[in-house]
Scaffold this motif. Structure first.
Motif, PDB file in Angstrom:
ATOM      1  N   SER A   1      44.480  27.907 -10.256  1.00  0.00           N
ATOM      2  CA  SER A   1      45.284  28.818  -9.452  1.00  0.00           C
ATOM      3  C   SER A   1      45.232  28.458  -7.970  1.00  0.00           C
ATOM      4  CB  SER A   1      44.794  30.257  -9.631  1.00  0.00           C
ATOM      5  OG  SER A   1      45.541  31.139  -8.809  1.00  0.00           O
TER       6      SER A   1
ATOM      7  N   THR B   1      46.339  30.856  -5.846  1.00  0.00           N
ATOM      8  CA  THR B   1      46.379  32.153  -5.171  1.00  0.00           C
ATOM      9  C   THR B   1      45.260  33.094  -5.582  1.00  0.00           C
ATOM     10  OG1 THR B   1      47.904  32.986  -6.873  1.00  0.00           O
ATOM     11  CG2 THR B   1      48.881  32.060  -4.869  1.00  0.00           C
ATOM     12  N   SER B   2      44.579  32.814  -6.703  1.00  0.00           N
ATOM     13  CA  SER B   2      43.488  33.684  -7.165  1.00  0.00           C
ATOM     14  C   SER B   2      42.202  32.887  -7.255  1.00  0.00           C
ATOM     15  CB  SER B   2      43.811  34.286  -8.541  1.00  0.00           C
ATOM     16  OG  SER B   2      44.967  35.104  -8.457  1.00  0.00           O
TER      17      SER B   2
ATOM     18  N   GLY C   1      47.764  34.390 -11.003  1.00  0.00           N
ATOM     19  CA  GLY C   1      48.500  33.963  -9.822  1.00  0.00           C
ATOM     20  C   GLY C   1      49.354  32.731 -10.085  1.00  0.00           C
TER      21      GLY C   1
ATOM     22  N   GLN D   1      58.187  32.729  -9.483  1.00  0.00           N
ATOM     23  CA  GLN D   1      58.009  31.375  -8.943  1.00  0.00           C
ATOM     24  C   GLN D   1      59.032  30.397  -9.509  1.00  0.00           C
ATOM     25  OE1 GLN D   1      55.911  30.677  -6.543  1.00  0.00           O
ATOM     26  NE2 GLN D   1      56.377  28.483  -6.429  1.00  0.00           N
TER      27      GLN D   1
ATOM     28  N   PRO E   1      46.115  26.316   0.800  1.00  0.00           N
ATOM     29  CA  PRO E   1      45.684  27.593   0.220  1.00  0.00           C
ATOM     30  C   PRO E   1      44.182  27.583  -0.046  1.00  0.00           C
ATOM     31  CG  PRO E   1      47.710  26.842  -0.814  1.00  0.00           C
ATOM     32  CD  PRO E   1      47.254  25.731   0.064  1.00  0.00           C
TER      33      PRO E   1
END
Length: 570
Positions: free
Chosen positions: A72, A74-75, A118, A146, A182
């Motif tokens: 991931s 985002t997580s 995510g 997405q 990220p």
């Protein structure tokens, strides 16, 4: 509370890869020993999978033997790194997509996913099979909020036991500066760069992707003969470059600063020519077959022919007009391989026949003319050496204490004979005189070159005149060699002028041939290798060591540097 994954929702994906090259050297060795049938059936045959269903070999080998895990972007997990999903495997082999090239296979795959995971930003891949494969891309479809995510991979993936971390990682086709990466992907980005840098120790292995620096210390072979010893290039404070990819081979016994030569040099695996282009099949295949084919070709020519030389222009023309006739027993060994059907006719007639150059198509003797001689200085492979002439006679920059008087013997009188009434002063002021000057480049080495039993050479200077029609006209060629009593006593030079009749025309033709030999040698070593590849290679190493594949500069430079290291070392 929901778990990491919602079993009711799956992400569909497509994996595109290519199996190990059908023209791999080891497989061709089987061809040489008469094992063509086994190789072909092994590569293209059919087998039964675990359910008993007949499937193609690639599907049976790869399905359930190549695994994937999403990471991931985002997580995070408890350590603050991107969450790693559940391992899943390749599924059925998909029909060949119309956009795929030769030997590219597409496979379906599904990933379990839920909103807590995510957005995927990277993928772990593990290869459980014995052989490596070339992973082209992975595409994830219908990701909520997405859409589609592409992973452009273009990399060889070996058995997981070859890697310290077992899994190979690939990032989504996006770019981030380090500060904008990220958070969940930062650790993975740094770990991948650490792998590419290596630890600077040990001998490199084929499967590795390590970019490290070394000097050029493998140009000679002193263990075989002291005369084959060569200096180390690069690494000094005065001349720190060139630098090459470090291989870590053992040192020679007679020179601890030099590495032992090897028939196969390590380079980062993804730098080697793959089978992304059909032409790579051809190049790789011919090179691999050379040990079988060349001895047969040697016997085709007259027994007194030196294999790496031509004895006459007729032998050169035969390559374009008649080709080479290869014995049928050699053809029978290689004809089962599809790519060679395009090269060798089954009857052995006119094989290895090359298309004639355009200039020869017009006239077989056109290459001998002064017009073509001058044209190729600009239109040939080495156009960057010709310079505007600023003074007569041309001056040498060689150290006179080492090489004596190296002044040119070309005079105004030599030139004005063929300048149509234009004086040298007028031509210099009008920027109409040019020089192709190889005098200083070759003079320091001529004593050693001319001491060889099969080599004789001059250092050359060629003066050319820019005509009113915009073409160049050769005016004079100076042939120089060291003084027979010592290099420090200066040069012995002779100026040759254009002629089209008698003995003088033959001497003029030979003088032009010496210029072309200088030009060719200088091009290969200086213009091509030193000023192009040797300058580029340290930048390629630095790019891979310092810029992650996520970095925009990496993506910008990759198309320009791809395959360059292979070309340097081939």
């Amino acid at each position: 509370m929901l778990g990491l994954f919602d079993k009711s929702h799956k992400i569909k994906g497509t994996v595109v890869l290519m199996p190990k090259n059908v023209l791999d050297v080891n497989e061709l060795n089987s061809v040489r020993s008469g094992g063509v049938g086994g190789v072909v059936s092994g590569l293209f045959g059919a087998v039964a999978d675990v359910t008993g269903q007949v499937v193609d070999t690639a599907t049976a080998i790869l399905s359930r033997n190549v695994s994937f895990k999403l990471i991931s972007a985002t997580s995070t997990d408890a350590k603050g790194n991107g969450k790693v999903g559940k391992e899943t495997y390749l599924e059925k082999h998909l029909p060949t997509l119309p956009t795929l090239g030769d030997r590219r296979d597409a496979y379906g795959i599904h990933f379990e996913w839920d909103a807590n995971f995510g957005i995927p930003g990277a993928i772990y891949i593990r290869n459980y099979t014995y052989d490596e494969f070339f992973l082209v891309s992975v595409t994830l479809e219908d990701i909520p909020n997405q859409g589609t995510i592409h992973f452009v991979c273009n990399s060889w993936v070996y058995n997981f036991k070859d890697y310290d971390k077992k899994d190979r990682i690939f990032f989504a086709n996006k770019t981030y500066l380090p500060s904008a990466t990220p958070g969940p992907l930062v650790k993975y980005r740094e770990e991948e760069l650490e792998i590419l840098r290596g630890n600077g120790t040990g001998e490199r292995k084929e499967h590795e992707r390590i970019y490290d620096y070394d000097v050029y210390n493998d140009l000679g072979n002193p263990d075989k003969d002291v005369k084959l010893a060569r200096p180390v290039l690069g690494g000094s404070s005065t001349y720190p470059y060139p630098r090459r990819v470090r291989t870590g081979r053992k040192a020679t016994k007679k020179d601890p600063k030099s590495e032992r030569p090897a028939s196969e040099l390590y380079m980062p695996r993804d730098e080697k020519f793959g089978h992304l282009k059909s032409s790579d099949f051809l190049t790789y295949g011919i090179k691999s077959l050379s040990q079988t084919l060349l001895p047969s070709l040697e016997n085709i020519f007259d027994s007194d022919l030196t294999w790496n030389e031509f004895d006459s222009f007729e032998e050169v023309r035969d390559l374009y007009e008649g080709g080479i006739k290869v014995p049928t027993d050699v053809l029978s060994d290689i004809s089962p391989i599809p790519v060679f059907k395009e090269i060798f006719r089954s009857d052995g007639e006119s094989v290895l026949q090359f298309p004639p150059p355009h200039v020869v198509q017009v006239s077989k003797s056109a290459w001998m003319t002064d017009d073509e001689f001058a044209r190729e200085m600009i239109a040939g492979v080495n156009p960057n050496v010709i310079r505007l002439l600023k003074e007569i006679p041309p001056q040498s920059k060689l150290d006179p204490t080492l090489y004596g008087d190296q002044s040119s013997t070309i005079s105004k009188e030599h030139l004005e004979i063929n300048m149509g009434g234009v004086t040298v002063e007028e031509a210099l002021n009008g920027q109409r005189l040019f020089i192709l000057d190889y005098h200083d480049a070759f003079m320091p080495y001529l004593t050693r070159i001319n001491a060889l039993p099969t080599a004789k050479a001059y250092a050359t200077r060629t003066i050319l005149f820019l005509k009113d029609d915009g073409t160049l006209k050769p005016l004079a060629i100076e042939l120089s060699k060291p003084h027979p009593s010592g290099d420090n006593l200066g040069a012995e030079s002779k100026v040759v002028l254009p002629a089209d009749q008698g003995v003088e025309s033959t001497i003029w033709l030979l003088a032009k041939a010496h210029v072309i030999v200088n030009d060719s040698g200088y091009h290969q070593l200086m213009s091509h290798w030193l000023n192009t590849h040797a300058v580029t290679e340290p930048f390629i190493i630095a790019t891979n060591r310092r810029f992650s594949v996520l970095h925009p500069i990496n993506k910008l430079l990759y198309p320009h540097s791809r395959d360059t290291i292979q070309i340097i070392w081939t």
